[in-house]
Design a protein around this motif. Structure first.
Motif, PDB file in Angstrom:
ATOM      1  N   GLY A 119       0.819  -1.216   0.000  1.00 35.79           N
ATOM      2  CA  GLY A 119       0.000   0.000   0.000  1.00 35.79           C
ATOM      3  C   GLY A 119       0.845   1.254   0.000  1.00 35.79           C
ATOM      4  N   GLU A 120       1.910   1.262   0.818  1.00 36.01           N
ATOM      5  CA  GLU A 120       2.804   2.422   0.893  1.00 36.01           C
ATOM      6  C   GLU A 120       3.588   2.581  -0.416  1.00 36.01           C
ATOM      7  N   MET A 121       4.038   1.455  -0.986  1.00 40.21           N
ATOM      8  CA  MET A 121       4.750   1.498  -2.273  1.00 40.21           C
ATOM      9  C   MET A 121       3.863   2.140  -3.333  1.00 40.21           C
ATOM     10  N   TYR A 122       2.602   1.729  -3.347  1.00 42.77           N
ATOM     11  CA  TYR A 122       1.657   2.240  -4.344  1.00 42.77           C
ATOM     12  C   TYR A 122       1.455   3.749  -4.174  1.00 42.77           C
ATOM     13  N   ARG A 123       1.295   4.178  -2.927  1.00 41.49           N
ATOM     14  CA  ARG A 123       1.091   5.608  -2.654  1.00 41.49           C
ATOM     15  C   ARG A 123       2.308   6.426  -3.094  1.00 41.49           C
ATOM     16  N   VAL A 124       3.506   5.938  -2.727  1.00 37.54           N
ATOM     17  CA  VAL A 124       4.740   6.651  -3.076  1.00 37.54           C
ATOM     18  C   VAL A 124       4.902   6.721  -4.602  1.00 37.54           C
ATOM     19  N   MET A 125       4.629   5.590  -5.276  1.00 31.83           N
ATOM     20  CA  MET A 125       4.761   5.554  -6.739  1.00 31.83           C
ATOM     21  C   MET A 125       3.803   6.557  -7.392  1.00 31.83           C
ATOM     22  N   GLN A 126       2.537   6.495  -6.982  1.00 32.19           N
ATOM     23  CA  GLN A 126       1.505   7.311  -7.617  1.00 32.19           C
ATOM     24  C   GLN A 126       1.652   8.803  -7.291  1.00 32.19           C
ATOM     25  N   GLU A 127       1.922   9.109  -6.015  1.00 31.09           N
ATOM     26  CA  GLU A 127       1.896  10.507  -5.576  1.00 31.09           C
ATOM     27  C   GLU A 127       3.256  11.202  -5.641  1.00 31.09           C
ATOM     28  N   GLU A 128       4.344  10.409  -5.631  1.00 35.37           N
ATOM     29  CA  GLU A 128       5.662  11.058  -5.563  1.00 35.37           C
ATOM     30  C   GLU A 128       6.621  10.661  -6.689  1.00 35.37           C
ATOM     31  N   VAL A 129       6.769   9.336  -6.934  1.00 38.92           N
ATOM     32  CA  VAL A 129       7.752   8.904  -7.932  1.00 38.92           C
ATOM     33  C   VAL A 129       7.372   9.390  -9.330  1.00 38.92           C
ATOM     34  N   PHE A 130       6.123   9.180  -9.715  1.00 34.60           N
ATOM     35  CA  PHE A 130       5.707   9.575 -11.064  1.00 34.60           C
ATOM     36  C   PHE A 130       5.818  11.086 -11.282  1.00 34.60           C
ATOM     37  N   PRO A 131       5.276  11.916 -10.371  1.00 40.77           N
ATOM     38  CA  PRO A 131       5.461  13.364 -10.559  1.00 40.77           C
ATOM     39  C   PRO A 131       6.948  13.742 -10.638  1.00 40.77           C
ATOM     40  N   PHE A 132       7.785  13.047  -9.867  1.00 44.15           N
ATOM     41  CA  PHE A 132       9.221  13.348  -9.856  1.00 44.15           C
ATOM     42  C   PHE A 132       9.856  13.059 -11.220  1.00 44.15           C
ATOM     43  N   ILE A 133       9.575  11.857 -11.772  1.00 43.80           N
ATOM     44  CA  ILE A 133      10.225  11.523 -13.055  1.00 43.80           C
ATOM     45  C   ILE A 133       9.634  12.343 -14.205  1.00 43.80           C
ATOM     46  N   LYS A 134       8.372  12.767 -14.066  1.00 47.11           N
ATOM     47  CA  LYS A 134       7.758  13.571 -15.126  1.00 47.11           C
ATOM     48  C   LYS A 134       8.389  14.959 -15.213  1.00 47.11           C
ATOM     49  N   ASN A 135       9.000  15.398 -14.103  1.00 53.20           N
ATOM     50  CA  ASN A 135       9.629  16.718 -14.099  1.00 53.20           C
ATOM     51  C   ASN A 135      11.145  16.656 -14.255  1.00 53.20           C
ATOM     52  N   LEU A 136      11.643  15.489 -14.647  1.00 51.41           N
ATOM     53  CA  LEU A 136      13.105  15.322 -14.771  1.00 51.41           C
ATOM     54  C   LEU A 136      13.688  16.031 -15.983  1.00 51.41           C
ATOM     55  N   HIS A 137      12.849  16.394 -16.933  1.00 51.49           N
ATOM     56  CA  HIS A 137      13.361  16.917 -18.207  1.00 51.49           C
ATOM     57  C   HIS A 137      14.323  18.085 -18.004  1.00 51.49           C
ATOM     58  N   GLY A 138      14.044  18.898 -16.977  1.00 49.97           N
ATOM     59  CA  GLY A 138      14.930  20.047 -16.735  1.00 49.97           C
ATOM     60  C   GLY A 138      16.332  19.621 -16.370  1.00 49.97           C
ATOM     61  N   LYS A 139      16.439  18.445 -15.692  1.00 53.77           N
ATOM     62  CA  LYS A 139      17.759  17.989 -15.245  1.00 53.77           C
ATOM     63  C   LYS A 139      18.406  17.044 -16.247  1.00 53.77           C
ATOM     64  N   ASP A 140      17.571  16.329 -16.955  1.00 49.33           N
ATOM     65  CA  ASP A 140      18.085  15.271 -17.830  1.00 49.33           C
ATOM     66  C   ASP A 140      17.492  15.468 -19.215  1.00 49.33           C
ATOM     67  N   ASP A 141      18.310  15.879 -20.165  1.00 49.42           N
ATOM     68  CA  ASP A 141      17.800  16.217 -21.497  1.00 49.42           C
ATOM     69  C   ASP A 141      17.766  15.003 -22.417  1.00 49.42           C
ATOM     70  N   SER A 142      17.666  13.823 -21.838  1.00 50.36           N
ATOM     71  CA  SER A 142      17.665  12.618 -22.678  1.00 50.36           C
ATOM     72  C   SER A 142      16.346  12.493 -23.424  1.00 50.36           C
ATOM     73  N   ALA A 143      16.365  11.711 -24.502  1.00 49.24           N
ATOM     74  CA  ALA A 143      15.165  11.503 -25.311  1.00 49.24           C
ATOM     75  C   ALA A 143      14.034  10.958 -24.454  1.00 49.24           C
ATOM     76  N   TYR A 144      14.382  10.066 -23.523  1.00 54.58           N
ATOM     77  CA  TYR A 144      13.316   9.451 -22.735  1.00 54.58           C
ATOM     78  C   TYR A 144      12.669  10.471 -21.805  1.00 54.58           C
ATOM     79  N   ALA A 145      13.476  11.312 -21.169  1.00 53.74           N
ATOM     80  CA  ALA A 145      12.930  12.304 -20.238  1.00 53.74           C
ATOM     81  C   ALA A 145      11.961  13.251 -20.945  1.00 53.74           C
ATOM     82  N   LYS A 146      12.223  13.542 -22.231  1.00 50.48           N
ATOM     83  CA  LYS A 146      11.343  14.444 -22.992  1.00 50.48           C
ATOM     84  C   LYS A 146       9.911  13.927 -23.021  1.00 50.48           C
TER      85      LYS A 146
END
Length: 485
Positions: free
Chosen positions: A81-108
């Motif tokens: 349950g905690e893994m799911y909450r962290v993934m949904q509420e924190e991990v995904f928003p974090f990786i979606k905003n990585l583009h500023g730090k990581d200009d890789s094709a995937y981050a775009k």
């Protein structure tokens, strides 16, 4: 090749997705891709961390001190349950905003990523499954992803995204990419042509990685792929990165539109563009319409290849057979342009079963060099009859396979001059092609050798039939006696 153990682990994860309600193969791969990316970020962070400690340097990672729980190595051990909450509420928003730090094709292309795994238990199972896969080494990662992509085809959904791998590899072997090439696929899909090209370079030009300029070119400026499907862009970018290309230029672009201003930029085109029919004139680049006034995508892509290639640049593209003999003005003008103003080198006719079970369309491979000043003196034709698989919907592996012969003959064209039109391959002089209205279909030039069959004289055949008739009659009489007796 993927091992039995790895295959079983991937199949088990796939089954978890499937039974959990995610049944579209592309969606499965997309969600799988996100998790591979998240794990890959942590693996990369750990390597950089260890290097900094070893060298006694300060370490500034992508995960700040208050975000350490977003690392795969941390949250993988959380309760479901905690893994799911962290993934949904924190991990995904974090990786979606990585583009500023990581200009890789995937981050775009993480900007519009959507987390679709429906339950904590399902996420926990999938994370455990991925965690049990040893993905050390580029080959293992690449093989894993190739296997995932093969499932798109076997599941029978969106199979149009996958040109058969052995056909892609054949085209790459025909074109022999060099370490200096700048390679593009303007309809890249899952980036199969680019993956095959980088593999060819690793196997045939391994020394390029010892030359700093060439290594940097390979990782950052050699590979370009365009598509209009953001799911495929994510998948294509991940495919390249897992095969060891650090920063492939996989971009969202409508290759045929005015927005695409690329001109004389690339040295090698490898493609299987869509044959989806017609486009709006308004959407198409005016430059392309000057070369061939048409709405047909397969013709416009050929015009695009001519525009985006540098002089001396080469192209190998799959085209539907209609491109070779179509009688409209658009069909004729693009063939004439390639034959008269550039150097048309080869037409390889492929059997119609190559794209089964998704399509039975007959296709060919067209190979040419952009010169801007002509150069076509004779065109090499090959009549491919077998590709190592049955030509029905099952596509089972068989022994008959022309692929090595095609590569061998094309690599040694000097030996082709004396071949007859009855052979699998032969040359046709450009004058003859012009006389035939620039028709490039192999059947226009191939000669079929008919073997004379000797039949017996009618009187002899008649006598034999009478003899058989008598035998049948005797048999019937004998059978009748046995029944009566």
């Amino acid at each position: 090749m993927i091992t039995g153990e790895l295959r079983n682990k991937v199949d088990k994860i796939w089954e978890t997705f499937w039974t959990g309600g995610i049944t579209n193969p592309l969606e499965v791969i997309e969600q799988f891709t996100y998790l591979l990316f998240i794990k890959g970020l942590d693996d990369k962070e750990t390597i950089n961390e260890n290097e900094a400690v070893f060298l006694g340097l300060d370490f500034n990672g992508m995960f700040p001190s208050d975000k350490q729980h977003l690392r795969w190595s941390k949250f993988k051990d959380f309760e479901a349950g905690e893994m799911y909450r962290v993934m949904q509420e924190e991990v995904f928003p974090f990786i979606k905003n990585l583009h500023g730090k990581d200009d890789s094709a995937y981050a775009k292309y993480m900007g519009d990523a959507i987390f679709k795994i429906p339950t904590p238990l399902m996420l926990s199972k999938i994370v455990d499954g991925i965690n049990n896969i040893n993905m050390e080494g580029r080959d293992t990662k690449g093989d894993l992803y190739e296997y995932l992509l093969s499932k798109v085809a076997t599941a029978g959904t969106n199979g149009q995204f996958r040109t058969p791998r052995h056909i892609i590899d054949m085209m790459v072997r025909l074109m022999k990419p060099t370490p200096e090439d700048v390679i593009v696929d303007p309809a890249a899909g899952s980036a199969g042509f680019l993956v095959s090209a980088q593999q060819y370079l690793r196997e045939n030009h391994a020394d390029l990685f010892l030359v700093q300029g060439l290594k940097e070119h390979f990782n950052n400026h050699m590979f370009y792929g365009f598509d209009m499907d953001r799911t495929m862009l994510r998948i294509g970018a991940m495919n390249m990165m897992l095969h060891g290309v650090d920063n492939p230029n996989i971009e969202y672009k409508d290759s045929l539109s005015e927005v695409n201003t690329d001109k004389e930029k690339f040295t090698l085109v490898l493609a299987n563009p869509p044959f989806k029919g017609s486009l709006d004139y308004e959407a198409v680049s005016a430059d392309l319409l000057k070369t061939t006034k048409t709405k047909k995508t397969e013709l416009l892509f050929l015009a695009l290849f001519l525009r985006i290639l540098k002089n001396g640049g080469r192209c190998a593209s799959i085209v539907p057979d209609g491109v070779l003999f179509g009688s409209t003005g658009g069909h004729k003008s693009i063939r004439q342009e390639i034959v008269d103003n550039h150097k048309l080198e080869a037409i390889i006719s492929m059997p119609s079963g190559v794209f089964k079970p998704y399509a039975g369309v007959s296709t060919a491979i067209i190979i040419f060099t952009k010169t801007g000043s002509g150069g076509t003196d004779k065109v090499w034709f090959y009549d491919m009859k077998a590709d190592g698989y049955s030509l029905d919907d099952k596509r089972n592996s068989i022994e008959d396979n022309d692929i090595n012969d095609i590569v061998e003959r094309f690599t040694n064209l000097d030996n082709e001059n004396d071949r007859k039109r009855t052979d699998k391959s032969f040359f046709v002089p450009v004058e003859e092609i012009r006389e035939n209205g620039y028709d490039l279909s192999i059947n226009k030039y191939k000669e079929i050798e008919y073997e004379e069959v000797q039949y017996e004289a009618p009187s002899v055949i008649l006598e034999k039939i009478k003899g058989l008739e008598e035998e049948i009659q005797k048999g019937l009489e004998e059978l009748e006696r046995m029944i009566e007796g």
